[in-house]
Each structure stands twice: as C-alpha cells, then as structure tokens.
Design an enzyme around this catalytic site. Structure first.
Site, PDB file in Angstrom:
ATOM      1  N   HIS A  59      12.398  -0.388  -8.884  1.00 47.17           N
ATOM      2  CA  HIS A  59      11.623  -1.717  -8.065  1.00 47.17           C
ATOM      3  C   HIS A  59      12.949  -2.438  -7.370  1.00 47.17           C
ATOM      4  CE1 HIS A  59       9.250  -4.950  -6.545  1.00 47.17           C
ATOM      5  NE2 HIS A  59      10.010  -6.061  -7.162  1.00 47.17           N
ATOM      6  N   GLU A  99       0.821  -1.180   0.009  1.00 43.94           N
ATOM      7  CA  GLU A  99      -0.016  -0.022   0.181  1.00 43.94           C
ATOM      8  C   GLU A  99       0.977   1.261  -0.008  1.00 43.94           C
ATOM      9  OE1 GLU A  99      -0.212   2.039   2.848  1.00 43.94           O
ATOM     10  OE2 GLU A  99      -0.166   0.775   4.648  1.00 43.94           O
ATOM     11  N   ARG A 124       0.838  -2.664  12.091  1.00 37.96           N
ATOM     12  CA  ARG A 124       0.266  -3.529  11.000  1.00 37.96           C
ATOM     13  C   ARG A 124      -0.232  -2.575  10.020  1.00 37.96           C
ATOM     14  NH1 ARG A 124      -0.655  -8.128  13.873  1.00 37.96           N
ATOM     15  NH2 ARG A 124      -2.296  -9.016  12.351  1.00 37.96           N
ATOM     16  N   CYS A 152       7.758  -1.756  -2.322  1.00 35.68           N
ATOM     17  CA  CYS A 152       8.637  -2.740  -2.331  1.00 35.68           C
ATOM     18  C   CYS A 152       9.978  -2.437  -1.617  1.00 35.68           C
ATOM     19  CB  CYS A 152       8.984  -2.649  -3.726  1.00 35.68           C
ATOM     20  SG  CYS A 152      10.087  -1.232  -4.493  1.00 35.68           S
ATOM     21  N   ASP A 173      10.994 -11.876  -3.433  1.00 38.77           N
ATOM     22  CA  ASP A 173      10.264 -10.554  -3.870  1.00 38.77           C
ATOM     23  C   ASP A 173       8.930 -10.602  -3.115  1.00 38.77           C
ATOM     24  OD1 ASP A 173       9.413  -8.010  -4.684  1.00 38.77           O
ATOM     25  OD2 ASP A 173       9.772  -8.441  -6.732  1.00 38.77           O
TER      26      ASP A 173
END
Length: 291
Positions: free
Chosen positions: A115, A46, A71, A76, A130
């Site tokens: 990434h 998110e 939480r 990435c 990943d």
C-alpha cells in the site's frame, strides 16, 4: 514520474473533483483538507484494468489520462501518486511511504508492503494523507500523532504507535467500526521511491494469489456515505442508517452500479476494450469458486 513533476493539468484535476478554491490555492491545511475530502468522492477506487489483463501504468501522464480525463478510477498507487503530484504542484512538502495492509487480517500479521500513503508537512504539523484505500479510504488528513481519536467526515480513525524501538517509529492506522477499533494498515518511515511502487504495483497486478487478480473491487465516498462493490456484493454504509448489502443479479446490474453509484466511466466507452470483453469479465465474477 519525478518527485517534483508539476506537469499535471491542475485546472482539469480541480474540475474533475469539483474544487472551486481558486486556480492555485495556497499550501495550507485548509487546502489539504478540502482536496482530501473531494478527491475520493469524485475519483473511485477500482481494479478493472487488472481484471481485463491491461497494464496499470504509473507515469503521471497515464494516471492523469485515466483518472482525470477518462473519468476512471484506480487503486492506491494511481490515486496517491496523482494526489502527491497535485500537492507538490501547489507547493506542499510531501513524502511517500509504504504500508502493510492489515484490513481483514490479524493485527499482528506481517504482510508485504503493498500500500502507498503520503505524509504532508504543513505549518500545523505533519499529516497522513491517503486517498486510495478502497472502502476505508480517508476523507481527511490525519495528524501524525499517536493515540488521538480523529473524527473525519467519514468516521473516526486513530494512529497508534507500535513497536519497541522508539528510534524506529512505526504506526498502525485503526478505524472505529461498530464501536470497535479495527486495524487498517501499519507503516514506518523507510523511504520509498517510485521504482519501489513500480515493483509493488507489478506484484499486486500479476501475483496469482493477489486479491486484485480474481476479484472486482470498487468503492467511492459520497457525503455521509461509503459505496463498495466486491464482485456481486454491493454495500452502502450510511452514517445515519447503517450498512445495507445486496447481491447484484447479473452483469447488467453490475454495470449500472459501477457507472451510477461507483461513478466509473466504463472502459468500453473509450475503445480500449469492447463491451463483449468487459461483459465477459463481469460475468466471470458471477460464477462461484473463482478465487
């Protein structure tokens, strides 16, 4: 974050992902597979902090506080830096690399390296790990072997060798989507350092044309399922029933999906933002022609 920072609270991480394989499991392929399956089912992808105008911090303490104790989820860099720290604390040999995202682009494109991915050495060989690629996140490590179709708990993937110079290996990760191999990202083995991820993180979080600036992206895996949210469009891909999509009607529905299906503890519960601030951001995403 240093390359071998072992200050992570492993019991808290194991509790967060539901791992019950012991306090300090051995650095084996079985351990890697178990952790890789559980992590993306428990910790969502998110970008709420970017939408809220809050910095995305990549030091281990901040990542642990956000993804483990609060939480929340992340993107990435947060996921794979956390996962790298866990693996190193367990004694795995891990190297970090950067990928060029091809998902949604032509496979011949050369986008920037935005990434992060990992390569883990085990007694059985090298594996790509990943846990932070949004809706197409891997749920298992992939053997670093070109041309091999590899079945994971969430679909089939393969690594293809690309480029003409064998001395400089390049790989492309493909996913089997509806019977067609679709490019996800490409990468090479140019060494990456934490400062490189800091720069890339700043770019994706602040560049005006970054997809993360104007859009809500959230995703989580579940047994046999992938959940994805892009602004108001909520998608559920079920291994047996296929893919279903629906448009969320309002902020209340967006909140419920983020909390219940995506599994995020929304940031207005920790006092860092107010409910009104969060609702304003979500409401903006329901308006047309924002990006």
């Amino acid at each position: 974050m240093t390359a071998h920072d072992t200050s992570l609270d492993l019991p808290a991480y194991f509790a967060r992902i539901g791992f019950d394989g012991g306090a300090h499991p051995p650095p084996t392929l079985d351990t890697l597979r178990a952790l890789h399956l559980l992590h993306p089912q428990a910790i969502p992808f998110e970008n709420l902090d970017v939408l809220l105008g809050r910095p995305v911090r990549l030091d281990l303490a901040s990542i642990e506080r956000k993804l483990v104790h609060n939480r929340r989820g992340g993107y990435c860099y947060e996921h794979n830096l956390l996962f790298r720290s866990v693996l190193e604390a367990l004694g795995f040999r891990v190297k970090s690399y950067a990928g060029r995202v091809l998902w949604g682009r032509d496979a011949s494109a050369t986008p920037p390296r935005t990434h992060m991915l990992l390569v883990v050495e085990t007694d059985e060989g090298a594996f790509v790990a990943d846990v932070g690629f949004g809706g197409m996140t891997l749920s298992a490590p992939l053997a670093l072997e070109a041309g091999l179709e590899q079945i994971t708990p969430h679909g089939a993937f393969r690594l293809e060798s690309i480029g003409d110079d064998a001395r400089v290996p390049h790989f492309r990760l493909d996913a089997l989507i509806g019977g067609t191999w679709t490019a996800v990202y490409r990468f090479d083995f140019d060494p990456q350092y934490d400062v490189d991820y800091e720069m890339s993180n700043h770019f994706v979080a602040t560049y005006p044309q970054s997809i993360f600036i104007h859009n809500l992206l959230a995703a989580r895996l579940a047994p046999g399922r992938r959940y994805g949210l892009f602004n108001q469009r909520f998608s559920v891909h079920d291994d047996r029933e296929g893919t279903a999509q629906r448009e969320l009607a309002d902020v209340g529905q967006m909140r419920r999906v983020l909390s219940d299906e995506i599994g995020i503890r929304l940031p207005d519960t920790d006092g860092s933002v107010t409910s009104a601030e969060l609702d304003a951001v979500l409401a903006r995403l329901t308006q047309p022609n924002l990006a």
